[in-house]
Design a protein around this motif. Structure first.
Motif, PDB file in Angstrom:
ATOM      1  N   SER A  97      70.891  71.945  43.125  1.00  0.00           N
ATOM      2  CA  SER A  97      71.564  70.844  42.661  1.00  0.00           C
ATOM      3  C   SER A  97      70.361  69.989  41.309  1.00  0.00           C
ATOM      4  O   SER A  97      69.870  70.732  40.945  1.00  0.00           O
ATOM      5  CB  SER A  97      71.890  69.968  44.177  1.00  0.00           C
ATOM      6  N   THR A  99      70.703  67.751  40.575  1.00  0.00           N
ATOM      7  CA  THR A  99      70.036  66.632  40.864  1.00  0.00           C
ATOM      8  C   THR A  99      68.174  67.201  41.116  1.00  0.00           C
ATOM      9  O   THR A  99      67.596  66.358  40.580  1.00  0.00           O
ATOM     10  CB  THR A  99      70.290  65.430  42.470  1.00  0.00           C
ATOM     11  N   SER A 291      71.900  64.403  31.204  1.00  0.00           N
ATOM     12  CA  SER A 291      72.843  64.599  32.117  1.00  0.00           C
ATOM     13  C   SER A 291      73.850  65.552  31.051  1.00  0.00           C
ATOM     14  O   SER A 291      75.107  65.688  31.435  1.00  0.00           O
ATOM     15  CB  SER A 291      73.433  63.310  32.310  1.00  0.00           C
ATOM     16  N   ASN A 354      78.375  64.555  37.688  1.00  0.00           N
ATOM     17  CA  ASN A 354      78.335  64.999  38.813  1.00  0.00           C
ATOM     18  C   ASN A 354      80.206  65.453  38.093  1.00  0.00           C
ATOM     19  O   ASN A 354      80.706  64.997  39.271  1.00  0.00           O
ATOM     20  CB  ASN A 354      78.741  63.363  39.975  1.00  0.00           C
TER      21      ASN A 354
END
Length: 357
Positions: A97, A99, A291, A354
């Motif tokens: 992922s 993260t 991000s 996300n």
């Protein structure tokens, strides 16, 4: 295994970019600092070689100041290179992922962040105080010196020490030693001093004098005396320690002193809280940069993603510098102004990570 192959690869890539960014930023800042200080050439004992030595002593402090920005640049550039080479896509296709990829980078970076933070709180204040002390000594021609205890001033055959200098330019805990050659003739102690601009002397309050005679001592007290000293408010702006030059222990001690004397300590509490939040702020810089680099390059070019990451990081940096000062001006606790920018931008970075891309 705590450090897997991917962890080491991602961590090394980002860490190498952080190192390069740190070297480049510190070099530029060092050159700018040297050029700025050349205006003091010829003042007292300040010459070219002394300025070069002084700027070298300032470099560790510049590294600590610029390291959060270097983390931002290194994170954006390092992860951007991985994304450009489609390596991030391969990692995500293998089941990792976003993260997990960021955590892979943090595993190597976080120990370095902690090391820089500890270095900045323990070693750098001592180096900067030593550098400023030597600079003040040279600029004043040997008449003023700063120590961890306070400020020492030579005025003719007198030596004067000042323990505290307040933001209003008042001086506290003052001692004066008058000599005749090598013989001490008089010692004076006082609680407070305030500069009198009319006669350019200091109004010294609650003075206790001890006069040394050949065979006796004379002790007397006065509510107020006027002293002539080389020190003045303009010079104190240079000689006084800035809050970011103080270590955590020195800040705690100084805050305790201010509280006991009912003096506002918000400025120094803000500096103290910033030192504790600094490691977290560096990781937030990395999160903000990371991000923006994930996603398809067909929708948004990598150059635009990198630019967006840099803008977010610099916005966080500016907010982190401005908001703490604003909060205690309006009466909020300093801890609010220090922690709030970090919390806000953590939420922003998590929302961006996300998002659907």
């Amino acid at each position: 295994m705590f450090f897997g192959i991917i962890d080491r690869y991602v961590g090394r890539t980002v860490l190498s970019m952080i190192f390069i960014a740190t070297v480049v930023l510190t070099t530029i800042a060092g050159i700018v600092t040297f050029i700025d200080q050349t205006r003091h050439l010829g003042s007292g004992d300040v010459d070219f070689l002394f300025l070069l030595w002084y700027v070298c002593l300032r470099l560790p402090g510049l590294v600590v100041i610029l390291f959060p920005i270097a983390v931002l640049l290194g994170g954006v550039i390092g992860l951007g290179l991985l994304s450009k080479n489609s390596e991030l896509v391969v990692m995500q296709s293998s089941g990792m992922s976003k993260t997990q990829i960021i955590l892979s980078a943090c595993k190597l970076i976080f120990p370095v962040v902690l090391l820089v933070s500890v270095f900045g709180q323990v070693v750098v204040p001592e180096i900067e105080q030593y550098a400023e002390n030597r600079y003040n000594y040279a600029e004043s021609g040997g008449r003023i010196s700063r120590t961890n205890w306070g400020l020492w001033l030579r005025d003719g055959d007198s030596f004067i020490s000042v323990r505290r200098i307040m933001s209003d330019n008042s001086i506290h805990e003052i001692s004066r030693y008058d000599f005749d050659g090598i013989n001490l003739t008089k010692m004076s102690t006082a609680s407070t001093g305030v500069y009198n601009p009319q006669n350019q002397k200091w109004d010294i309050f609650h003075v206790r004098n001890v006069v040394y005679g050949d065979r006796n001592l004379t002790v007397y007290e006065r509510p107020m005396e006027q002293w002539s000293m080389y020190l003045n408010p303009d010079r104190m702006e240079i000689f006084n320690f800035k809050s970011n030059e103080l270590s955590i222990a020195e800040l705690v001690d100084y805050i305790d002193y201010l509280k006991k004397n009912n003096i506002d300590s918000d400025r120094y509490r803000t500096a103290l809280y910033k030192k504790f939040v600094l490691p977290v702020a560096m990781i937030v810089m990395l999160l903000l940069g990371a991000s923006t680099v994930f996603g398809s390059l067909r929708s948004v070019p990598m150059s635009a993603r990198v630019l967006m990451g840099l803008i977010l990081g610099f916005l966080f940096y500016v907010t982190n510098e401005v908001l703490p000062n604003f909060t205690y001006i309006v009466g909020l606790p300093p801890i609010v102004g220090v922690v709030l920018p970090t919390l806000i931008f953590v939420v922003v970075s998590l929302l961006l990570l996300n998002r659907k891309v």
